[in-house]
Motif scaffolding. Structure first.
Motif, PDB file in Angstrom:
ATOM      1  N   ARG A 137       0.973  -1.145   0.024  1.00 19.89           N
ATOM      2  CA  ARG A 137       0.021  -0.100   0.066  1.00 19.89           C
ATOM      3  C   ARG A 137       0.658   1.266  -0.060  1.00 19.89           C
ATOM      4  O   ARG A 137       0.524   2.211  -0.513  1.00 19.89           O
ATOM      5  CB  ARG A 137      -0.903   0.075   1.176  1.00 19.89           C
ATOM      6  CG  ARG A 137      -1.941  -0.869   0.971  1.00 19.89           C
ATOM      7  CD  ARG A 137      -2.833  -0.665   2.574  1.00 19.89           C
ATOM      8  NE  ARG A 137      -3.959  -1.548   2.334  1.00 19.89           N
ATOM      9  CZ  ARG A 137      -4.643  -1.600   3.561  1.00 19.89           C
ATOM     10  NH1 ARG A 137      -4.231  -1.461   4.740  1.00 19.89           N
ATOM     11  NH2 ARG A 137      -5.827  -2.340   3.547  1.00 19.89           N
ATOM     12  N   SER A 138       2.025   1.190   0.653  1.00 20.57           N
ATOM     13  CA  SER A 138       3.044   2.504   0.666  1.00 20.57           C
ATOM     14  C   SER A 138       3.578   2.805  -0.560  1.00 20.57           C
ATOM     15  O   SER A 138       4.127   3.964  -0.803  1.00 20.57           O
ATOM     16  CB  SER A 138       3.982   2.044   1.930  1.00 20.57           C
ATOM     17  OG  SER A 138       4.681   1.210   1.389  1.00 20.57           O
ATOM     18  N   GLU A 139       3.537   1.843  -1.486  1.00 13.89           N
ATOM     19  CA  GLU A 139       3.870   2.137  -2.758  1.00 13.89           C
ATOM     20  C   GLU A 139       2.995   2.939  -3.864  1.00 13.89           C
ATOM     21  O   GLU A 139       3.426   3.125  -4.762  1.00 13.89           O
ATOM     22  CB  GLU A 139       4.263   0.936  -3.361  1.00 13.89           C
ATOM     23  CG  GLU A 139       5.737   0.203  -2.803  1.00 13.89           C
ATOM     24  CD  GLU A 139       6.780   0.995  -2.763  1.00 13.89           C
ATOM     25  OE1 GLU A 139       7.070   2.131  -3.751  1.00 13.89           O
ATOM     26  OE2 GLU A 139       7.644   0.899  -2.037  1.00 13.89           O
ATOM     27  N   ASN A 140       1.869   3.231  -3.230  1.00 14.40           N
ATOM     28  CA  ASN A 140       0.708   4.000  -4.000  1.00 14.40           C
ATOM     29  C   ASN A 140       0.769   3.214  -5.245  1.00 14.40           C
ATOM     30  O   ASN A 140       0.737   4.045  -6.447  1.00 14.40           O
ATOM     31  CB  ASN A 140       1.153   5.583  -4.188  1.00 14.40           C
ATOM     32  CG  ASN A 140       1.226   6.073  -2.863  1.00 14.40           C
ATOM     33  OD1 ASN A 140       0.289   5.791  -2.159  1.00 14.40           O
ATOM     34  ND2 ASN A 140       2.407   6.978  -2.684  1.00 14.40           N
ATOM     35  N   GLU A 142      -1.334   1.614  -8.679  1.00  9.58           N
ATOM     36  CA  GLU A 142      -2.736   2.131  -9.201  1.00  9.58           C
ATOM     37  C   GLU A 142      -3.424   0.970  -9.794  1.00  9.58           C
ATOM     38  O   GLU A 142      -4.429   1.032 -10.215  1.00  9.58           O
ATOM     39  CB  GLU A 142      -2.359   3.382 -10.223  1.00  9.58           C
ATOM     40  CG  GLU A 142      -1.840   4.491  -9.748  1.00  9.58           C
ATOM     41  CD  GLU A 142      -1.402   5.367 -10.672  1.00  9.58           C
ATOM     42  OE1 GLU A 142      -2.021   6.790 -10.727  1.00  9.58           O
ATOM     43  OE2 GLU A 142      -0.488   5.235 -11.452  1.00  9.58           O
TER      44      GLU A 142
END
Length: 681
Positions: A137-140, A142
């Motif tokens: 999740r922390s890598e954003n 898409e």
């Protein structure tokens, strides 16, 4: 855009691109063409659309940030890739790999394993998967790709991983390799699925936005997008599998060229589609476009079926410049695009382009799109003057240099799909279309010796016509990789029946009844030890007795034809593929009236070609100025002959007939350009 009715009448409209939101141009064109036809969007029954949104996303590196979930030990699958040495000079200089679609920091491994036989070797570590996804999740990211080893033969782990991922990432698209490409070769499967994720958010947004706007305008028609293989897929399916749209735009042109030219008896064709930024070329042999199992878009090569189309950065907007050190003239691949566009558009462009050169040479009159767009010839001349000054030549010679160089670039692409594959371009007619194709078709025919040069009616919107001639298409494949000796006809027959049922159900869901479906079957075969396979058509009825034996003979024959030899060794059946096609298009292509006979839709023409003449003109060719004539194509009749030099204008494109050449108008309205002295030069 093009609108056709059941009587064979058609209306067309061409609008400028809107790079900020491509759907705006589509909607504007739809309203405009409906207004011309005297109908409303609510009257449209079928809407078919070819798009370059996926293509441009890859070429401009503007896709999604992709996360990748792999089997433990396969985190570097995209890094390792396949051994590849670029051709030419790049074989001995340093070549840097392009950035990965799924960065390493966005890739996680999961303990699980499916064996090559489909049996579970190690169960899926669900707790470990959840922990890794939460950290991701922390890598954003898409979009998310899940690609496990051997999932093509048993997808249970991928499907369960997908369910878990949807709980953690409910708002992003998730692509499973077993759904996108259920075939062997873990690298190709992972890369293709990552590419699907890369373009998926942008394509989904575009498709949803377009459908919403069309529906808001009152349209309730069946809406389909053109696939890279010239089949159709629904808007909903396109949002799930956009990797099949990478060649969507160019595929429509090839389909349209084939449909039109078959009417006049031409079956061996080279197609050249020249737009504002690029030129797309393809080869059609015996009325069959060449199909490849790999789609190449920029530096990306994915395992997705497409027409064998090659692209080069040469178009009407290609920018011309002179290197200040070498004083060498270069054209492209940089393009002025639609915004600001060529200088002659008066929209803020400052750099000279191919379109500006065509204006200076007199190949483009001062009006386009039926007079809706004015061209500024003095501005085009002023933009090209620095090039003429740097080269110490006249303005016309500088413009001709730009024209010649871009033609050579286009010819290089045409040689790739003809000479490099063993075909003599002199044995093919050349079909020129796109907004700028007919400007360069005659010159390309002279370079290649390909005659006649064919300019279809409405060449600028031929891709739209091609969309209307295609059929809904669904495709499924299965990897076997077994020696013939280890197979039985009944085993192959059962696999073909299962694949046929799968693609049939897919078209069922898209509203195509079984009676309107056509099922095509193929098999990929290789000699034991080979790293590639040859794809052959097969019939289900063959596998009731001697199917494998017949397939082996067919493979030996094709291998010998393609590679000049065959081997006395074991053969392997690598892949089976089934393709379902929907009902063929009922679109009609009307014949053009003659001056002696009747004319469709109640129009009348004079007894000679004089009523098609717009005015006298001057153009530059072969080192000097020539007297020429500008003709209105809408007033030409079957049987007319136009001697060059001449300019033939229509709403969406302009055709140049060079000195020493002539153009005949056939009964379907095709312009057939040939040299005066014979069919070859």
């Amino acid at each position: 855009l093009r609108l056709d009715d059941h009587s064979g009448a058609s209306w067309r409209e061409k609008v400028l691109s809107t790079p900020h939101d491509p759907s705006v141009a589509v909607l504007e064109g739809t309203h405009s063409v409906c207004k011309k036809a005297g109908v409303t969007p609510a009257d449209v029954q079928l809407f078919m659309h070819g798009t370059t949104v996926a293509t441009n996303t890859v070429l401009t590196s503007t896709g999604a940030r992709v996360g990748l979930v792999t089997t433990d030990g396969y985190r570097q699958v995209l890094h390792v890739a396949r051994s590849f040495v670029p051709g030419g000079l790049a074989g001995w200089i340093i070549w840097n790999k392009p950035p990965l679609i799924a960065p390493l920091e966005c890739t996680i491994e999961v303990r699980e394993r499916i064996g090559a036989d489909g049996a579970e070797v190690a169960p899926l570590d669900e707790d470990g998967l959840r922990h890794g996804l939460v950290a991701l999740r922390s890598e954003n990211i898409e979009a998310l790709t899940i690609s496990f080893i051997n999932s093509y033969i048993n997808s249970s782990h991928e499907r369960r991983a997908g369910e878990i991922a949807r709980d953690i990432f409910p708002d992003i698209p998730i692509s499973l390799s077993a759904q996108v490409l259920p075939e062997m070769y873990e690298y190709e499967r992972a890369l293709t699925t990552c590419a699907n994720s890369y373009v998926r958010p942008r394509v989904a947004h575009y498709v949803h936005n377009l459908k919403t706007q069309l529906s808001g305008a009152g349209m309730s028609a069946n809406m389909n997008l053109l696939r890279s293989d010239a089949g159709l897929m629904t808007f909903e399916k396109a949002q799930e599998s956009p990797v099949n749209l990478l060649m969507s735009g160019p595929a429509g042109g090839v389909a349209g060229a084939l449909w039109v030219c078959k009417q006049s008896g031409f079956k061996n064709l080279l197609t050249v589609d020249v737009g504002g930024t690029s030129t797309d070329v393809a080869l059609i042999e015996n009325a069959n476009p060449r199909v490849t199992r790999e789609t190449v878009c920029g530096d990306l090569k994915v395992r997705a079926t497409s027409l064998d189309i090659r692209t080069v950065g040469a178009g009407g907007g290609s920018i011309a410049q002179v290197n200040p050190l070498t004083l060498a003239l270069r054209v492209g691949p940089d393009s002025a695009g639609a915004v600001p566009g060529p200088v002659c558009y008066s929209k803020g462009g400052e750099k000279p382009t191919v379109t500006d050169a065509n204006v200076v040479l007199g190949y483009l009159p001062e009006e386009l799109l039926g007079g809706a767009m004015k061209l500024d010839r003095p501005a085009a001349a002023a933009a090209l003057q620095p090039i003429a000054g740097a080269l110490k030549v006249s303005l016309q010679e500088a413009a001709k240099g730009v024209y010649d160089i871009v033609n050579e670039n286009m010819m290089g692409a045409l040689r790739l799909i003809s000479v490099q594959q063993g075909f003599d371009p002199r044995d093919f007619a050349l079909v020129a279309f796109g907004g700028a194709g007919p400007l360069h078709g005659n010159a390309l025919g002279r370079l290649l010796g390909s005659w006649p040069v064919i300019v279809p009616p409405s060449p600028g919107v031929l891709c739209a016509f091609g969309d209307a001639t295609t059929r809904l298409r669904a495709e499924r494949a299965r990897s076997l990789t077994k020696a013939f000796a280890d197979l039985k006809d009944s085993t192959v027959a059962a696999a073909l029946d299962e694949l046929s049922a799968e693609v049939g159900r897919e078209l069922d869901a898209e509203g195509v009844p079984r009676g309107d479906q056509e099922i095509l079957l193929e098999a990929g075969v290789r000699y034991s030890g080979q790293a590639f396979e040859v794809t052959l058509p097969v019939l289900r009825a063959q596998f009731n007795g001697q199917g494998l034996a017949a397939l082996g003979v067919a493979f030996d024959t094709e291998h010998e034809r393609a590679f000049t030899f065959k081997l006395d060794t074991d053969r392997e059946l690598v892949t089976l593929r089934a393709t379902a096609l929907g009902k063929a298009s009922a679109i009609k292509y009307s014949e053009l009236g003659s001056r002696k006979g009747g004319w469709p839709f109640g129009k009348k023409r004079s007894s000679d070609i004089s009523d098609a003449v717009i005015r006298k003109h001057r153009l530059w060719a072969d080192g000097k100025e020539h007297d020429a004539v500008i003709y209105d194509r809408s007033k030409l009749c079957a049987g007319d002959r136009i001697d060059g030099p001449a300019i033939i204008v229509e709403m969406d494109s302009t055709t140049v007939v060079l000195p020493g050449h002539y153009a005949d108008v056939d009964r379907y309205g095709l312009l057939l350009i040939r040299p005066v002295q014979g069919l070859r030069q």
